[in-house]
Scaffold this motif. Structure first.
Motif, PDB file in Angstrom:
ATOM      1  N   GLY A 148      24.915  52.705  25.619  1.00  0.00           N
ATOM      2  CA  GLY A 148      23.680  52.637  24.852  1.00  0.00           C
ATOM      3  C   GLY A 148      22.440  52.400  25.691  1.00  0.00           C
ATOM      4  N   SER A 149      22.434  51.330  26.458  1.00  0.00           N
ATOM      5  CA  SER A 149      21.247  50.977  27.226  1.00  0.00           C
ATOM      6  C   SER A 149      21.020  51.877  28.429  1.00  0.00           C
ATOM      7  CB  SER A 149      21.334  49.510  27.677  1.00  0.00           C
ATOM      8  OG  SER A 149      22.543  49.264  28.350  1.00  0.00           O
ATOM      9  N   ALA A 150      21.935  52.817  28.702  1.00  0.00           N
ATOM     10  CA  ALA A 150      21.732  53.768  29.804  1.00  0.00           C
ATOM     11  C   ALA A 150      20.501  54.635  29.562  1.00  0.00           C
ATOM     12  CB  ALA A 150      22.963  54.643  29.974  1.00  0.00           C
ATOM     13  N   CYS A 151      20.167  54.856  28.292  1.00  0.00           N
ATOM     14  CA  CYS A 151      18.985  55.689  28.000  1.00  0.00           C
ATOM     15  C   CYS A 151      17.718  55.053  28.558  1.00  0.00           C
ATOM     16  CB  CYS A 151      18.858  55.934  26.503  1.00  0.00           C
ATOM     17  SG  CYS A 151      18.493  54.474  25.510  1.00  0.00           S
ATOM     18  N   ARG A 152      17.700  53.711  28.662  1.00  0.00           N
ATOM     19  CA  ARG A 152      16.506  53.034  29.183  1.00  0.00           C
ATOM     20  C   ARG A 152      16.412  53.154  30.700  1.00  0.00           C
ATOM     21  NH1 ARG A 152      18.108  48.249  25.591  1.00  0.00           N
ATOM     22  NH2 ARG A 152      18.813  47.407  27.582  1.00  0.00           N
ATOM     23  N   SER A 153      17.550  53.335  31.391  1.00  0.00           N
ATOM     24  CA  SER A 153      17.539  53.465  32.852  1.00  0.00           C
ATOM     25  C   SER A 153      17.136  54.857  33.317  1.00  0.00           C
ATOM     26  CB  SER A 153      18.917  53.121  33.428  1.00  0.00           C
ATOM     27  OG  SER A 153      19.108  51.724  33.489  1.00  0.00           O
ATOM     28  N   ILE A 154      16.949  55.788  32.385  1.00  0.00           N
ATOM     29  CA  ILE A 154      16.485  57.135  32.744  1.00  0.00           C
ATOM     30  C   ILE A 154      14.999  57.115  33.099  1.00  0.00           C
ATOM     31  CG2 ILE A 154      16.072  59.456  31.800  1.00  0.00           C
ATOM     32  CD1 ILE A 154      18.961  59.060  32.500  1.00  0.00           C
ATOM     33  N   LEU A 155      14.288  56.080  32.640  1.00  0.00           N
ATOM     34  CA  LEU A 155      12.839  56.004  32.835  1.00  0.00           C
ATOM     35  C   LEU A 155      12.482  54.753  33.630  1.00  0.00           C
ATOM     36  CD1 LEU A 155      11.862  56.920  29.175  1.00  0.00           C
ATOM     37  CD2 LEU A 155      11.802  58.456  31.149  1.00  0.00           C
ATOM     38  N   GLY A 156      11.328  54.784  34.297  1.00  0.00           N
ATOM     39  CA  GLY A 156      10.865  53.641  35.068  1.00  0.00           C
ATOM     40  C   GLY A 156       9.896  52.784  34.278  1.00  0.00           C
ATOM     41  N   GLY A 157       9.475  51.673  34.887  1.00  0.00           N
ATOM     42  CA  GLY A 157       8.530  50.769  34.241  1.00  0.00           C
ATOM     43  C   GLY A 157       9.162  49.990  33.099  1.00  0.00           C
ATOM     44  N   PHE A 158       8.383  49.785  32.020  1.00  0.00           N
ATOM     45  CA  PHE A 158       8.911  49.176  30.795  1.00  0.00           C
ATOM     46  C   PHE A 158       9.243  50.293  29.810  1.00  0.00           C
ATOM     47  CE2 PHE A 158       7.063  45.338  32.513  1.00  0.00           C
ATOM     48  CZ  PHE A 158       7.918  44.339  32.061  1.00  0.00           C
ATOM     49  N   VAL A 159      10.415  50.179  29.173  1.00  0.00           N
ATOM     50  CA  VAL A 159      10.948  51.275  28.354  1.00  0.00           C
ATOM     51  C   VAL A 159      11.335  50.772  26.977  1.00  0.00           C
ATOM     52  CG1 VAL A 159      12.710  53.073  28.229  1.00  0.00           C
ATOM     53  CG2 VAL A 159      11.818  52.373  30.467  1.00  0.00           C
ATOM     54  N   HIS A 160      11.030  51.586  25.964  1.00  0.00           N
ATOM     55  CA  HIS A 160      11.323  51.280  24.563  1.00  0.00           C
ATOM     56  C   HIS A 160      12.415  52.227  24.072  1.00  0.00           C
ATOM     57  CE1 HIS A 160       9.582  50.782  20.180  1.00  0.00           C
ATOM     58  NE2 HIS A 160      10.874  50.562  20.240  1.00  0.00           N
ATOM     59  N   TRP A 161      13.564  51.674  23.694  1.00  0.00           N
ATOM     60  CA  TRP A 161      14.626  52.473  23.073  1.00  0.00           C
ATOM     61  C   TRP A 161      14.469  52.366  21.569  1.00  0.00           C
ATOM     62  CZ3 TRP A 161      20.533  50.925  23.158  1.00  0.00           C
ATOM     63  CH2 TRP A 161      21.261  51.900  22.457  1.00  0.00           C
ATOM     64  N   HIS A 162      14.226  53.501  20.924  1.00  0.00           N
ATOM     65  CA  HIS A 162      13.966  53.549  19.483  1.00  0.00           C
ATOM     66  C   HIS A 162      15.276  53.637  18.702  1.00  0.00           C
ATOM     67  CE1 HIS A 162       9.627  54.312  20.206  1.00  0.00           C
ATOM     68  NE2 HIS A 162      10.088  54.944  21.278  1.00  0.00           N
ATOM     69  N   GLN A 163      15.369  52.825  17.677  1.00  0.00           N
ATOM     70  CA  GLN A 163      16.561  52.806  16.835  1.00  0.00           C
ATOM     71  C   GLN A 163      16.801  54.173  16.216  1.00  0.00           C
ATOM     72  OE1 GLN A 163      16.180  50.125  13.533  1.00  0.00           O
ATOM     73  NE2 GLN A 163      17.906  50.984  12.410  1.00  0.00           N
ATOM     74  N   GLY A 164      15.762  54.764  15.691  1.00  0.00           N
ATOM     75  CA  GLY A 164      15.886  56.052  15.026  1.00  0.00           C
ATOM     76  C   GLY A 164      16.509  55.920  13.651  1.00  0.00           C
ATOM     77  N   SER A 165      16.416  56.994  12.877  1.00  0.00           N
ATOM     78  CA  SER A 165      16.986  56.980  11.530  1.00  0.00           C
ATOM     79  C   SER A 165      17.842  58.206  11.243  1.00  0.00           C
ATOM     80  CB  SER A 165      15.853  56.906  10.487  1.00  0.00           C
ATOM     81  OG  SER A 165      14.948  57.998  10.650  1.00  0.00           O
ATOM     82  N   ALA A 166      17.755  59.241  12.065  1.00  0.00           N
ATOM     83  CA  ALA A 166      18.530  60.468  11.842  1.00  0.00           C
ATOM     84  C   ALA A 166      20.019  60.196  12.050  1.00  0.00           C
ATOM     85  CB  ALA A 166      18.063  61.569  12.788  1.00  0.00           C
ATOM     86  N   SER A 167      20.829  60.800  11.210  1.00  0.00           N
ATOM     87  CA  SER A 167      22.269  60.572  11.280  1.00  0.00           C
ATOM     88  C   SER A 167      22.887  61.156  12.546  1.00  0.00           C
ATOM     89  CB  SER A 167      22.957  61.172  10.052  1.00  0.00           C
ATOM     90  OG  SER A 167      22.699  62.574   9.975  1.00  0.00           O
TER      91      SER A 167
END
Length: 493
Positions: A215-234
């Motif tokens: 899950g948190s790997a998506c945040r390591s794709i970007l530098g600085g401070f990163v926001h992982w959005h919960q989202g609502s799409a199934s």
């Protein structure tokens, strides 16, 4: 005493090598080989054959073309969340129950490194992790590779000549502790997905693909401070990561990673993935956290980061860490990740901040006992001295303080009195990593940085044994062989 040795091995003696190697060479030189001609002959043969063994019999240049193989190597950073992700609404797609925010750490101090290679000669997919071959049947690994290949086939503008049906070999390693609450899986999967995307020339957002690995790997794709959005799409299409600010935004922010001594009881602590699932099933506090605490904190800490308001940033970071671990304890049975040393660090930081009248240091703990501390650059020397006073290291060496160098500063006696904490037993802290906010993944272009060799197998540089161990084994083997053969030929035995 050392005269004959300096004649025998002038180049080796000028290097920093383990004493055991020097002792072997001293003994060979002074006690057995008295003839200078024989000494030079042996040194020449040892040097040539040792180098040949360590380079698989081939001279390595800075740039090596690996035939018609397709190979990519990259490094990816660790990220440490300040607003935690805990709990999934979809286990297969790894869709979170709440938003989260993290800081990406500098890859110079902590990173995962991955080499991916594909070839029509490979008979099966293979993966090596930290020196050990693992099964390729991991569903998360398969999902990431499958999605990358699907995107590659859809990329009509791709100029690559890679057949998606070719098997792939993957080799990965971390330069920091695994399974210690330092997001090793996040860095590993971010590195894997980034390297695969480069290999298959996949364009566009890849954070959703990395999320399917960890899950948190998506945040390591970007530098600085990163926001992982919960989202609502199934289907998870809107559960992606976006950058809040780049790594250059808050240049004075520093991070101290405190890695604690492992104790036997720590091996019984909860596993992260299973613990998360149990929390979602049993914790009533988690529901309050998701609906009330996290949405407000996401907005407030984003504003604090953008405005570089450390006082507010520190308060929100510590409160969210405390609530996260409270939720873990509210799980049935409870998830326990912090240990006694972790709690002692928390007490120290609150005492330190109270003594100075403001939040100078912020702590946060992920699913493990090790602490991640945020503070500003001017405050690092004094606080590190306080850490060393309360948690004295077993030895003050370069192996204890890693990363960005820090000048030693004496702790004022008045501050020690105000904190009011007695020194703990020495050696509770194994080492400290001093780092800062950094960039996202980076491609390595030098051929000698690959973890796979020309045949798609782990290279000698990638080995479960440290370099010195390899060197010692080669030296011992070669010296033994040559001394034995030469003495036999000279009738000296």
């Amino acid at each position: 005493k050392h005269k004959s040795m300096t004649i025998f091995l002038p180049h080796i003696l000028n290097r920093k090598l383990p004493l055991v190697i020097k002792h072997i060479l001293v003994k060979v030189t002074n006690n057995y080989l008295r003839n200078l001609t024989i000494r030079r002959l042996i040194f020449k043969q040892i040097s040539c054959q040792l180098f040949s063994r360590m380079t698989n019999g081939k001279l390595q240049t800075a740039k090596t073309v690996i035939g018609n193989m397709n190979i990519v190597t990259c490094i990816a950073p660790v990220n440490i969340a300040v607003i935690k992700y805990w709990g999934k609404r979809d286990e297969k797609l790894i869709l979170p129950l709440n938003d989260s925010i993290s800081a990406t750490l500098n890859t110079e101090q902590m990173h995962a490194k991955t080499t991916v290679m594909t070839s029509p000669e490979f008979k099966e997919d293979k993966i090596w992790l930290n020196g050990k071959e693992e099964s390729f049947d991991n569903p998360r690994l398969q999902n990431c590779l499958k999605e990358i290949r699907r995107r590659a086939k859809e990329n009509v503008n791709s100029e690559g000549d890679i057949d998606c049906s070719w098997c792939v070999h993957i080799c990965s390693q971390n330069n920091f502790p695994t399974a210690a609450g330092l997001a090793s899986s996040a860095a590993g999967y971010a590195c894997l997905v980034y390297a695969l995307a480069e290999l298959y020339k996949v364009e566009g957002d890849i954070t959703a693909i990395a999320r399917q690995g960890s899950g948190s790997a998506c945040r390591s794709i970007l530098g600085g401070f990163v926001h992982w959005h919960q989202g609502s799409a199934s289907d998870g299409s809107d559960s992606i990561a976006t950058q809040i600010v780049p790594e250059s935004h808050w240049s004075q922010l520093r991070i101290l990673i405190l890695v604690f001594l492992e104790r036997k009881l720590d091996s019984y602590r909860s596993k992260c993935s299973l613990g998360m699932q149990k929390t979602a099933e049993t914790s009533e506090l988690l529901k309050h956290r998701i609906s009330h605490s996290v949405p407000r904190r996401i907005q407030e800490i984003t504003e604090a980061i953008v405005s570089k308001n450390f006082e507010k940033f520190a308060e929100l970071t510590m409160k969210d860490s405390n609530q996260f671990h409270a939720v873990c304890l509210d799980t049935f049975p409870p998830n326990v990740y912090m240990n006694d040393t972790s709690h002692a660090i928390v007490s120290l930081i609150h005492a330190y901040n109270n003594a100075l009248g403001e939040n100078k240091v912020a702590y946060t703990f992920d699913a493990g006992p090790n602490a991640c501390l945020y503070l500003l650059e001017p405050d690092v020397p004094q606080f590190l001295s306080v850490i060393n006073h309360v948690f004295p290291p077993a030895s003050q060496t370069s192996e204890y303080l890693k990363g960005i160098p820090v000048e030693s500063t004496p702790v004022p006696k008045s501050l020690v009195t105000s904190i009011g904490l007695e020194p703990q037993e020495s050696g509770l802290l194994k080492y400290v990593i001093h780092t800062k906010v950094g960039r996202g993944p980076q491609i390595l272009t030098e051929s000698n940085q690959h973890l796979l060799n020309e045949s798609g197998q782990p290279s000698l540089a990638y080995n479960a044994y440290p370099f010195h161990s390899i060197f010692i084994r080669c030296i011992v083997s070669l010296v033994s062989d040559f001394v034995h053969n030469i003495y036999l030929s000279q009738n000296l035995l």
